[in-house]
Design a protein around this motif. Structure first.
Motif, PDB file in Angstrom:
ATOM      1  N   ARG B 124       8.173 -32.787  31.936  1.00 40.70           N
ATOM      2  CA  ARG B 124       7.169 -33.788  32.266  1.00 40.70           C
ATOM      3  C   ARG B 124       7.734 -34.804  33.244  1.00 40.70           C
ATOM      4  O   ARG B 124       7.044 -35.316  34.110  1.00 40.70           O
ATOM      5  CB  ARG B 124       6.668 -34.476  30.995  1.00 40.70           C
ATOM      6  CG  ARG B 124       5.836 -33.544  30.148  1.00 40.70           C
ATOM      7  CD  ARG B 124       5.159 -34.274  29.040  1.00 40.70           C
ATOM      8  NE  ARG B 124       6.113 -34.720  28.032  1.00 40.70           N
ATOM      9  CZ  ARG B 124       5.769 -35.375  26.934  1.00 40.70           C
ATOM     10  NH1 ARG B 124       4.520 -35.653  26.717  1.00 40.70           N
ATOM     11  NH2 ARG B 124       6.681 -35.741  26.066  1.00 40.70           N
ATOM     12  N   SER B 137       3.820 -24.000  42.785  1.00 46.50           N
ATOM     13  CA  SER B 137       3.278 -25.260  42.246  1.00 46.50           C
ATOM     14  C   SER B 137       2.794 -25.130  40.822  1.00 46.50           C
ATOM     15  O   SER B 137       2.638 -26.118  40.128  1.00 46.50           O
ATOM     16  CB  SER B 137       2.095 -25.719  43.087  1.00 46.50           C
ATOM     17  OG  SER B 137       2.461 -25.855  44.414  1.00 46.50           O
ATOM     18  N   TRP B 138       2.514 -23.882  40.403  1.00 49.76           N
ATOM     19  CA  TRP B 138       1.913 -23.704  39.074  1.00 49.76           C
ATOM     20  C   TRP B 138       2.949 -23.280  38.038  1.00 49.76           C
ATOM     21  O   TRP B 138       2.680 -23.262  36.866  1.00 49.76           O
ATOM     22  CB  TRP B 138       0.806 -22.651  39.149  1.00 49.76           C
ATOM     23  CG  TRP B 138      -0.385 -23.128  39.902  1.00 49.76           C
ATOM     24  CD1 TRP B 138      -1.441 -23.793  39.391  1.00 49.76           C
ATOM     25  CD2 TRP B 138      -0.648 -22.997  41.297  1.00 49.76           C
ATOM     26  NE1 TRP B 138      -2.348 -24.082  40.372  1.00 49.76           N
ATOM     27  CE2 TRP B 138      -1.887 -23.606  41.551  1.00 49.76           C
ATOM     28  CE3 TRP B 138       0.049 -22.428  42.370  1.00 49.76           C
ATOM     29  CZ2 TRP B 138      -2.444 -23.662  42.827  1.00 49.76           C
ATOM     30  CZ3 TRP B 138      -0.519 -22.482  43.633  1.00 49.76           C
ATOM     31  CH2 TRP B 138      -1.745 -23.090  43.853  1.00 49.76           C
ATOM     32  N   LYS B 182       2.405 -28.313  33.276  1.00 49.70           N
ATOM     33  CA  LYS B 182       1.741 -27.363  34.160  1.00 49.70           C
ATOM     34  C   LYS B 182       0.626 -26.606  33.425  1.00 49.70           C
ATOM     35  O   LYS B 182       0.083 -25.643  33.972  1.00 49.70           O
ATOM     36  CB  LYS B 182       2.756 -26.367  34.713  1.00 49.70           C
ATOM     37  CG  LYS B 182       3.908 -27.022  35.454  1.00 49.70           C
ATOM     38  CD  LYS B 182       3.553 -27.306  36.888  1.00 49.70           C
ATOM     39  CE  LYS B 182       4.716 -27.967  37.604  1.00 49.70           C
ATOM     40  NZ  LYS B 182       4.415 -28.303  38.988  1.00 49.70           N
TER      41      LYS B 182
END
Lengths: 465, 287
Positions: B124, B137-138, B182
């Protein structure tokens, strides 16, 4: 450390009131590192062969694309319109052909909707989308609409839509308009150069802002390390404007709007409140200049001034860069392509470390700081808190970062928000900067604030059901 | 004499207070179903919240009231659920066991890191600094927030820095779902074995630049089983209400992004999927 009330240098110009008592409590003094670029005039940056424009360059709803793939666009043309009140349009920074409309990477690490434009290098065409707005004839609503139509957001870094900020809520009045030329962030000299080179635009912008907010007094706040800018601006004050230039002692984070209000007006914005609660509105100086430059013609924002600096850059300077220029291209042009180890967008204190060089320059980018492999700042080991209280001494809004850090570690988020006022933290990073144990306090706080916001949103969603 | 006075005074006081307690006990008595205590003692005391109640006690109250069936507690064993059901004289309720599943297969041997992250060792925390250093990005950042948050030791990080869920230990409490920045975890009935281990909304070669096992949105799975799979946001979406007990969609997947999660053998890729034999870590920016 500069103590309150210590005497500063006396000024030659009468209009510059050099009251050294004008500052806020606490704060820190990071090395400024501004001398390498603050004498360099603003230069036009070359146009990149490919422009990547994200639709989320501001806080609020992403802009709505109104062009199609394969369409040819002209510099200044409207590409996307504002999607609601809390949104601004996007204009074409170059003439070219829209190669595709697809996901583009942005600084937050996510992929958002965006436009790829292939630049036509030899096209000198430019269109002006909006109608000119004259400050003496327009009413406040027209000016706010004009600011929104020009796509103007806070150029200091937060990219908050300016027209939303300038809208005075019902029942409130704005007495003081504060123009923020503090630029307390180390390395950056964007606002400094804008003040030296675009004084006339700034004063035209101030005329619009006075009309829009109804302010009775305008204060241009400038830090002591930009005395030349203060002198220059005070010389050029138009006789009919209620403007004064105020030099304040150098201290970080003086450029945060709540700190600047304390410095200049001696008032404190209440916890959870806005500057308008103390009858003030704060606007960044580069934003003001942009309003003064664009509104008389009805133009949209196409480029902005960015300081590119840091030990990893060969050609340091202040550049006028088209919005949407890919970061990789910028680094190539300034001779920073090899051996880069760390890149910050914004400054080293409040900016964000970049993880992806494929992102592009956006309206909110005020500077790029690059460190090479040889001069990389050493990452130090994190030690436990020794309760020295240095962070308590540094926090400009008098929070208790030490206690908050311990609470964040044990996930006491409710206590942090309710008893220790975490939500007032604006993440200036002074606590992390002074911590001798290298605790990443501000990262903890950003994380905790996100979690608290998410929980509150869930709570309200539940209450509404 | 003094002793008698003391005895009388204290004795009187004792009687008075005892009387007050007796009165309080009768006047302020709140009836509580004794079965709640009994049922609570039969529950696993994990207080995990998987049933939707804040803990085991409120769930026990709901059971006694009849709002819930014992099957809602996925942590209890089959026998435990039956014992509660027979004690309360209700149906055990056929709630299928659910488990948490990770929609990412991009370990350090197949997924590229664009930058090295230094700072708070937490997913996080890393996600705040321009999304962490991962190319995709994922994708999973691999700092193990889910492993830390899991109260049942059901999640462990494997050699490639990816969390692996132990289906036997997982109680579907949903803590990992909440903690993942995510949003890679979701809870699924254990019988659903067909799984898309990717969340990348990109298509084509752009995906493979960042991760060798990502979904390129070629749509072969959707072509092979059109009633079962539809493509949405460049990802296959499985319609679990249909006949999902088939390995047909994984057969032609070129990257192995859609897998069959075998109970014993773990994820099985289709025969056409690229074989990954690399065990070591990819260097930064390499693909």
């Amino acid at each position: 450390m500069l103590k309150n009330g210590s005497k500063g240098e006396k000024n030659s110009t009468d209009t510059v009131l050099n009251l050294q008592s004008h500052t806020f409590r606490h704060g820190v003094h990071p090395p400024e590192n501004k001398e390498e670029t603050n004498k360099l005039p603003i230069r036009q940056f070359p146009f990149s062969p490919l422009i990547i424009l994200p639709m989320q360059q501001h806080i609020g709803a992403p802009s709505r694309i109104i062009v199609k793939e394969g369409q040819e666009v002209v510099r200044g043309q409207l590409l996307a319109e504002a999607n609601g009140y809390m949104s601004v349009p996007v204009h074409a920074p170059v003439s070219g052909k829209i190669r595709k409309i697809a996901k583009v990477p942005v600084i937050s690490g996510q992929m958002t909707e965006g436009i790829y434009i292939e630049t036509f290098h030899f096209s000198g065409q430019e269109v002006i989308e909006g109608a000119p707005i004259a400050f003496d004839k327009a009413n406040p609503e027209q000016i706010l609409k004009g600011i929104q139509d020009a796509g103007i957001v806070g150029l200091g870094g937060a990219a908050f839509p300016t027209h939303v900020k300038l809208k005075i809520p019902e029942g409130k009045v704005c007495d003081h308009l504060i123009i923020n030329g503090i630029e307390c962030e180390p390395y950056l000299t964007t606002d400094h150069r804008v003040m030296l080179e675009q004084a006339n635009d700034i004063y035209t912008g101030i005329r619009y802002l006075i009309k829009a907010t109804g302010a009775k007094e305008v204060i241009i706040g400038i830090e002591g390390n930009k005395q030349d800018a203060a002198d220059h601006l005070s010389k050029l004050i138009p006789a009919d404007l209620p403007v004064r230039v105020q030099v304040v002692p150098v201290k970080y984070p003086q450029g945060a709007e709540k700190m600047l209000i304390t410095s200049l007006l001696g008032k404190e914005v209440p916890s959870g409140g806005l500057p308008i609660d103390v009858k003030a509105v704060v606007v960044n100086v580069a934003t003001t200049a942009e309003i003064g430059r664009l509104l008389p013609h009805g133009q949209g924002i196409q480029e902005r001034v960015i300081t590119i600096t840091g030990p990893g850059v060969k050609k340091k300077g202040n550049y006028l860069i088209p919005v949407g220029t890919p970061l990789r291209y910028v680094l190539e042009q300034v001779g920073a392509a090899e051996n880069i180890s760390e890149v910050y967008m914004g400054g080293p204190m409040m900016g964000v470390a970049v993880s992806n060089l494929d992102i592009s320059i956006v309206k909110g980018t005020s500077g790029i700081v690059v460190f090479g492999e040889d001069n990389i700042p050493k990452t130090e080991k994190i030690f436990p808190c020794i309760k020295c209280g240095a962070c308590v001494d540094a926090c400009p809004i008098s929070l208790n970062p030490s206690k908050l850090g311990i609470l964040a570690k044990s996930e006491g988020y409710d206590t942090m928000a309710e008893e220790f006022h975490l939500m007032d933290c604006f993440e200036c990073g002074s606590c992390s900067f002074v911590c001798p144990s290298n605790i990443p306090l501000v990262q903890y706080f950003r994380l905790s604030k996100g979690i608290i916001r998410k929980r509150n949103a869930e709570k309200t969603a539940k209450a509404n059901v | 004499m003094t002793i008698i006075t003391a005895l009388l005074a204290l004795g009187g006081l004792t009687l008075l207070l005892a009387l007050m307690l007796i009165v309080a006990n009768t006047k302020l008595y709140v009836y509580e179903d004794p079965r709640v205590d009994e049922v609570e003692s039969m529950l696993p005391h994990a207080n995990c919240g998987a049933c939707g109640y804040p803990g085991c006690r409120p769930f026990a109250e709901a059971l006694v009231k009849g709002d819930m069936l014992p099957g809602k507690c996925t942590v209890s064993s089959e026998d435990g659920r039956k014992a509660i059901a027979s004690y309360l004289g209700v149906d055990a309720g056929a709630e299928e066991k659910r488990v948490a599943r990770l929609a990412c297969a991009g370990g350090i041997n197949v997924a590229v890191n664009r930058a090295k992250y230094e700072g708070l060792s937490s997913c996080r925390g890393a996600a705040l600094i321009s999304g962490g250093g991962k190319g995709c990005s994922w994708g999973c950042l691999g700092h193990g927030d889910c492993e830390t948050v899991c109260d049942f030791d059901a999640i462990s990080m494997n050699e490639f820095g990816l969390p692996v869920v132990d289906e036997a230990k997982c109680t579907a409490c949903g803590d990992c779902v909440e903690v993942c920045p995510k949003d890679l975890f979701s809870l699924h009935p254990i019988s659903q074995r067909l799984w898309v281990a990717c969340k990348s909304q990109e298509a084509g070669d752009g995906v493979l630049e960042d991760c060798e096992v990502g979904c390129t949105a070629c749509g072969k799975c959707a072509m092979d089983a059109p009633d079962l799979i539809t493509m949405k946001y460049n990802l296959p979406v499985i319609n679990y209400s249909g006949r999902h007990q088939t390995q047909l969609p994984i057969q032609r997947c070129p990257t192995g992004a859609i897998v069959w999660l075998d109970e014993k053998a773990g994820p099985i890729k289709g025969p056409e999927a690229k074989k990954i034999i690399r065990k070591g870590k990819l260097r930064m920016g390499e693909s």
